[in-house]
Design an enzyme around this catalytic site. Sequence first.
Site, PDB file in Angstrom:
ATOM      1  N   GLY A 154       0.795  -1.178  -0.197  1.00 39.67           N
ATOM      2  CA  GLY A 154      -0.112  -0.055  -0.002  1.00 39.67           C
ATOM      3  C   GLY A 154       0.888   1.279   0.096  1.00 39.67           C
ATOM      4  O   GLY A 154       2.009   1.189   0.310  1.00 39.67           O
ATOM      5  N   GLY A 156       0.829   5.761   0.697  1.00 39.10           N
ATOM      6  CA  GLY A 156      -0.049   6.989   1.154  1.00 39.10           C
ATOM      7  C   GLY A 156      -0.859   6.956   2.503  1.00 39.10           C
ATOM      8  O   GLY A 156      -1.616   7.479   3.108  1.00 39.10           O
ATOM      9  N   SER A 157       0.017   6.132   3.338  1.00 43.72           N
ATOM     10  CA  SER A 157      -0.541   5.710   4.886  1.00 43.72           C
ATOM     11  C   SER A 157      -1.772   5.190   4.872  1.00 43.72           C
ATOM     12  O   SER A 157      -2.595   5.263   5.884  1.00 43.72           O
ATOM     13  CB  SER A 157      -0.588   7.081   5.695  1.00 43.72           C
ATOM     14  OG  SER A 157       0.839   7.450   5.808  1.00 43.72           O
ATOM     15  N   ARG A 279       9.698   5.169  -6.093  1.00 42.92           N
ATOM     16  CA  ARG A 279       9.000   6.478  -6.852  1.00 42.92           C
ATOM     17  C   ARG A 279       9.386   7.928  -6.443  1.00 42.92           C
ATOM     18  O   ARG A 279       9.979   8.220  -5.618  1.00 42.92           O
ATOM     19  CB  ARG A 279       7.443   6.133  -6.854  1.00 42.92           C
ATOM     20  CG  ARG A 279       6.851   6.325  -5.351  1.00 42.92           C
ATOM     21  CD  ARG A 279       5.443   6.375  -5.002  1.00 42.92           C
ATOM     22  NE  ARG A 279       5.087   6.175  -3.725  1.00 42.92           N
ATOM     23  CZ  ARG A 279       5.163   7.002  -2.798  1.00 42.92           C
ATOM     24  NH1 ARG A 279       5.686   8.477  -3.136  1.00 42.92           N
ATOM     25  NH2 ARG A 279       4.779   6.937  -1.632  1.00 42.92           N
TER      26      ARG A 279
END
Length: 407
Positions: A154, A156-157, A279
Amino acid sequence: MARRALILVEGASNMLRYVQAASRLGLHPIPLSADPTQYHCLAAKGIEAIRVDTDNLDALIGECSRLRATYDIAGITSAQESVYATVGKLCRHFDLPGPNPASIERCCDKFAQRQLLAEAGVPMPAYRLAADAKDVERSAAEIGMPVVLKPAVGAGSCGVRLCRNVDELTEHTTYLLGGKHIWRSSPRMLVEEFAQGSYYCADIMGHEVIGIQSGDFGRPPHFVYREFTHPALLTDDEQERIADLSLSCLQALGLGWGPTCIEFRWTELGPVVIEVNPRLGGEPTPQLVELAYGVDLVTEHIKLAIGEEWNLHRRHSHTAAVRFLVPDRDGTVDRIDGDSQAAAVSGIAEVKFYVEPKMPIVRKGDYRDCIGYVIAASPDFIETAVALQRGVDLIDWSITPFPTLGE
């Protein structure tokens, strides 16, 4: 003669910047997306994203093959972590420069990443892999409270939470496994020691550390960013330790092509690695880096993707900082204003809102809670901090809570 084109497979919050940078380089940007409506900001540029399943390599190969009949495809890239390994495979299929897909896949699996870093002796928090509630409970007991519980895959937290006691641990485990969290892979969780200390993030291109920023979060248990500052106030020795540790991470994970951002906490034992992201940092990290150092990471990434020589030379050394606008309640936006007044303040570089009146706000406890930001920059750290606060003070919004049952 066919027009040179750059294929952009998704792009998250940085899509518009990639489109603009590609155009400045004389390329025709062609965005591909599973949901083109999320890139409505491209309409003003006369660009429309093509709908394609961006998780499906065969579908992407088919679409790029179709586009090759009309365009000279100079490169294929992305700024979105979830598709970056697929982009690497796509580049290899068409014999274009791109990241190593196997390295990206290993890095995006946080457990595999942790294992590789541990083998290389990289300092990081204690961790365990958990597949169910019993695993989570046992792992937390072994590590000791508080712990961070998060999905093994995952960004973005999303789904990440600090659990300070057994009740919070049980509650978040139930949330992750109860069908509310959207999994991008099989439901596997990481239970990690909570590394306490100042937060830093190294922004890297290739094997060069461009800069190190400091960060601040809102109130726990969530990890919602509040502010970033480039560069962080570090001694030469501290900068060197983080830079050396960053390069160790790249070597351990087989990275070093294109952008990477690596998150750290400076604990009592020194810097420990929280996460390696293969990224470019999300918006507005590229703006901060350009304002602070004069290096346009998006443009240089594109140059790499089309096989041209990049230029990572710093043109100046300023301080750039961003304050994220985060609401303290759910509800409907009544108004949000002050952007033009804030933008007029000396030192303010950008003001951006993600919401407008009548829009509903439902906080998630992750990057999606941000409703806008203010950026300030100047040659001086104090001047930047003062300008940022002045700008933020001019922003005002109101949110009406949703009606409760019975109202």
